[in-house]
Design a protein around this motif. Structure first.
Motif, PDB file in Angstrom:
ATOM      1  N   ILE B   5       0.845  -1.191   0.000  1.00  0.00           N
ATOM      2  CA  ILE B   5       0.000   0.000   0.000  1.00  0.00           C
ATOM      3  C   ILE B   5       0.884   1.247   0.000  1.00  0.00           C
ATOM      4  CG2 ILE B   5      -1.679   1.292   1.405  1.00  0.00           C
ATOM      5  CD1 ILE B   5      -2.874  -1.524   2.119  1.00  0.00           C
ATOM      6  N   PHE B 148      -6.297  -1.996  -4.415  1.00  0.00           N
ATOM      7  CA  PHE B 148      -6.121  -2.537  -3.060  1.00  0.00           C
ATOM      8  C   PHE B 148      -6.346  -4.053  -3.047  1.00  0.00           C
ATOM      9  CE2 PHE B 148      -6.894   1.948  -1.864  1.00  0.00           C
ATOM     10  CZ  PHE B 148      -5.805   2.128  -1.037  1.00  0.00           C
ATOM     11  N   SER B 171     -11.876  -8.726   2.536  1.00  0.00           N
ATOM     12  CA  SER B 171     -11.182  -8.011   1.462  1.00  0.00           C
ATOM     13  C   SER B 171     -12.163  -7.155   0.666  1.00  0.00           C
ATOM     14  CB  SER B 171     -10.510  -9.010   0.515  1.00  0.00           C
ATOM     15  OG  SER B 171      -9.587  -9.807   1.214  1.00  0.00           O
ATOM     16  N   ALA B 174     -13.140  -4.085   2.625  1.00  0.00           N
ATOM     17  CA  ALA B 174     -12.007  -3.149   2.693  1.00  0.00           C
ATOM     18  C   ALA B 174     -11.840  -2.422   1.355  1.00  0.00           C
ATOM     19  CB  ALA B 174     -10.733  -3.913   3.053  1.00  0.00           C
ATOM     20  N   MET B 175     -11.892  -3.179   0.269  1.00  0.00           N
ATOM     21  CA  MET B 175     -11.756  -2.586  -1.070  1.00  0.00           C
ATOM     22  C   MET B 175     -12.847  -1.546  -1.314  1.00  0.00           C
ATOM     23  SD  MET B 175     -11.022  -6.221  -2.969  1.00  0.00           S
ATOM     24  CE  MET B 175     -11.609  -5.740  -4.589  1.00  0.00           C
ATOM     25  N   ALA B 178     -12.295   1.703   0.758  1.00  0.00           N
ATOM     26  CA  ALA B 178     -11.234   2.561   0.207  1.00  0.00           C
ATOM     27  C   ALA B 178     -11.708   3.285  -1.043  1.00  0.00           C
ATOM     28  CB  ALA B 178     -10.004   1.713  -0.104  1.00  0.00           C
ATOM     29  N   SER B 191      -7.961   6.567   2.071  1.00  0.00           N
ATOM     30  CA  SER B 191      -8.376   5.263   1.522  1.00  0.00           C
ATOM     31  C   SER B 191      -7.616   4.137   2.207  1.00  0.00           C
ATOM     32  CB  SER B 191      -8.116   5.198   0.011  1.00  0.00           C
ATOM     33  OG  SER B 191      -9.052   5.976  -0.695  1.00  0.00           O
ATOM     34  N   ILE B 195      -8.934   0.911   4.530  1.00  0.00           N
ATOM     35  CA  ILE B 195      -8.543  -0.503   4.360  1.00  0.00           C
ATOM     36  C   ILE B 195      -8.188  -1.101   5.725  1.00  0.00           C
ATOM     37  CG2 ILE B 195      -6.661  -2.002   3.530  1.00  0.00           C
ATOM     38  CD1 ILE B 195      -8.356  -1.420   1.210  1.00  0.00           C
ATOM     39  N   THR B 198     -11.255  -1.400   8.169  1.00  0.00           N
ATOM     40  CA  THR B 198     -12.182  -2.467   7.785  1.00  0.00           C
ATOM     41  C   THR B 198     -11.593  -3.851   8.045  1.00  0.00           C
ATOM     42  OG1 THR B 198     -12.896  -1.008   5.997  1.00  0.00           O
ATOM     43  CG2 THR B 198     -13.705  -3.265   5.938  1.00  0.00           C
ATOM     44  N   ALA B 246      -1.812   0.112   7.394  1.00  0.00           N
ATOM     45  CA  ALA B 246      -2.597  -0.781   6.526  1.00  0.00           C
ATOM     46  C   ALA B 246      -1.786  -1.976   6.031  1.00  0.00           C
ATOM     47  CB  ALA B 246      -3.162   0.017   5.346  1.00  0.00           C
ATOM     48  N   VAL B 250      -2.717  -5.985   6.538  1.00  0.00           N
ATOM     49  CA  VAL B 250      -2.882  -6.966   5.453  1.00  0.00           C
ATOM     50  C   VAL B 250      -2.017  -8.203   5.721  1.00  0.00           C
ATOM     51  CG1 VAL B 250      -2.533  -7.405   2.977  1.00  0.00           C
ATOM     52  CG2 VAL B 250      -3.505  -5.226   3.738  1.00  0.00           C
TER      53      VAL B 250
END
Lengths: 221, 290
Positions: B5, B148, B171, B174-175, B178, B191, B195, B198, B246, B250
């Protein structure tokens, strides 16, 4: 895992018939690639399912998607739901075998295709979002990644076939990135997996098919 | 291609936005021109919107386990004083619609997967109405979501069988959050915060499909994934920052996915799939137990 997904459309997409991108769309894609590598309609297909594929294949339509792929259907083909009947009508014998063993990947399938005396086994994995890899061909480990322009050439193991093939690429000025050659045993069926740089090299397929002792050629992009 | 990111945010600075960075990266990687790529995304978006329309009109799955809830929400929206927001509820309705169509083996666009296809599509369609998004902005929404999504897919996972539901609905939510931040005029950094916010709440969510079907609890998780995308986007736009960056979130999600027992990864051997009711449903659908 790094770098397996290369395009925004690996994540936003594919357009497909539900319900699962890995278990339905990915399965259809594996089936189609396997059929392309085999090069002709098989008499029979044994389908060995592993782990998540073995446990949930009926609920996800993995069975109908794999068979639809074998019949040449894409993941968005509305005929997918009818594939088992269509295969039956075409006289293709299909057997599903859920396996108990662990596999290298949770969504793994091995398909054994037969046509007359000819047999081929291919293992495919569905890595998520409809994206797939071919991990084994006739017992040989391999990594056929969809997204990299790749030729799969099935041929008879004779002197000169490999040289004639690579010369063709040279003449057409297409650069070979990696090349793997495997065979069952001396003088029998052998396979070349050729990754190239240029994704617009499908035109070579026809020329490759003219090379002596080449049985079938598939191109994946 | 960007792998983190942090790298994506650098590219966004160079190109002006995350969506533009994604379009430029796609052009370079595929060799296709801009219009070809936009056209491909237009087609995907059209399928998303069609599946929403179809689902809201009313569908029933092959098993009869799911269907009709998008229609219920639609009626409720028209006739009741609902508690949450108008557009958040529309996003929820639309997310349900897509996954009801998916469950009946209809045509959908995976986003990032089929089982989670309702989340971003639902949020996009609600935001389009709410923010009067132009066609270009709607496509940008999907490119940002995809940017993302690519990082999450390459770093962690977007597969329920490999990483549990956190990798799918997590996912997707989150996507969508953002992308919603960008659509609402937020910064690329905001954004990224969305991510993180979330995914942190989705972490650990298991994949436990009843009878192995992408129906229960998938349809309702799409609904709540869409609602969470709205809340996370608002939190990020308010200037709230995630203590854990972020990229680290991930990586943590990916690790949790690996550590998660197989019974919680799309095998229908744990969680809701093992409840007495789920067992009975399995029996009813397949006859003899596998």
């Amino acid at each position: 895992m790094a770098g397996q997904f290369k395009s925004v459309f690996d994540v936003i997409g594919p357009v497909m018939i539900g319900p699962s991108s890995s278990h339905t769309a990915g399965a259809a894609r594996i089936g189609k690639v396997v059929r392309n590598i085999f090069g002709e309609q098989p008499d029979s297909v044994d389908i060995w399912l592993y782990e998540s594929f073995a446990k949930t294949y009926r609920g996800h339509g993995t069975d109908i998607a794999l068979v639809g792929g074998i019949l040449g259907m894409e993941p968005d083909d509305e005929r997918l739901a009818d594939s088992l009947r269509l295969a039956y009508d075409k006289g293709i014998e299909i057997a599903f075998v859920p396996k108990k063993e662990k596999a290298e990947h949770p969504n793994q399938v091995t398909m054994i295709l037969k046509k007359g005396q000819r047999t081929m086994s291919v293992t495919g994995i569905s890595i998520g979002g409809g994206n797939i890899q071919i991990s084994e061909l006739d017992g040989f480990k391999m990594h056929l990644n969809m997204g990299t322009p790749t030729f799969v050439v099935v041929h008879t193991d004779k002197p000169g076939v490999i040289a004639n093939t690579t010369r063709l690429f040279q003449e057409q000025e297409v650069n070979i990135g990696t090349m793997t050659v495997t065979r069952v045993s001396k003088g029998e069926t052998a396979i070349m997996i050729i990754e190239v740089d240029d994704k617009n090299s499908e035109f070579i397929v026809q020329k490759l098919e003219q090379v002596p002792f080449v049985d079938s050629v598939s191109f994946f992009n | 291609m960007f792998q983190t990111i942090e790298e994506l945010l650098k590219l966004a600075k160079e190109y002006g936005s995350i969506s533009e960075a994604m379009i430029q990266t796609e052009m370079a990687a595929s060799g296709d021109d801009r219009e070809t790529i936009l056209e491909k995304m237009r087609r995907n978006k059209a399928v998303m919107f069609q599946s929403i329309e179809q689902g809201v009109a009313g569908v029933t799955s092959v098993t009869g386990l799911t269907g009709g809830d998008a229609t219920r929400l639609n009626t409720y929206l028209d006739t009741h004083e609902f508690l949450s927001g108008h557009h958040i509820l529309k996003a929820v309705r639309n997310a349900v619609a897509v996954n009801e169509v998916n469950a009946k083996m209809g045509l959908i666009c995976a986003n990032p997967t089929a089982g989670s296809a309702g989340v971003a599509a639902g949020v996009l369609s609600a935001a389009t109405e709410q923010l009067n998004l132009t066609e270009e902005q709607q496509l940008n929404f999907l490119f940002t979501a995809g940017a993302f999504g690519l990082i999450i897919a390459n770093t962690a996972s977007i597969s329920g069988a490999a990483g549990g539901c956190q990798a799918e609905i997590g996912s997707a939510s989150a996507m969508a959050s953002a992308a919603l931040v960008e659509a609402a005029g937020g910064t690329p950094e905001q954004s990224a915060e969305a991510i993180a916010i979330t995914l942190k709440n989705m972490m650990g969510l298991i994949c436990d499909p009843v009878a192995g079907l992408v129906e229960v609890p998938c349809v309702k998780r799409n609904a709540l994934g869409a609602s969470q995308a709205y809340i996370s986007a608002d939190m990020a736009l308010a200037g709230i920052k995630s203590v854990i960056p972020a990229d680290e979130v991930v990586v943590a999600m990916g690790r949790v996915g690996k550590q998660m027992p197989t019974i919680f990864k799309e095998t229908a051997e744990g969680g809701l799939a093992m409840t007495p009711t789920a067992q009975k449903i399995t029996q009813d659908i397949y006859g003899n137990k596998e």
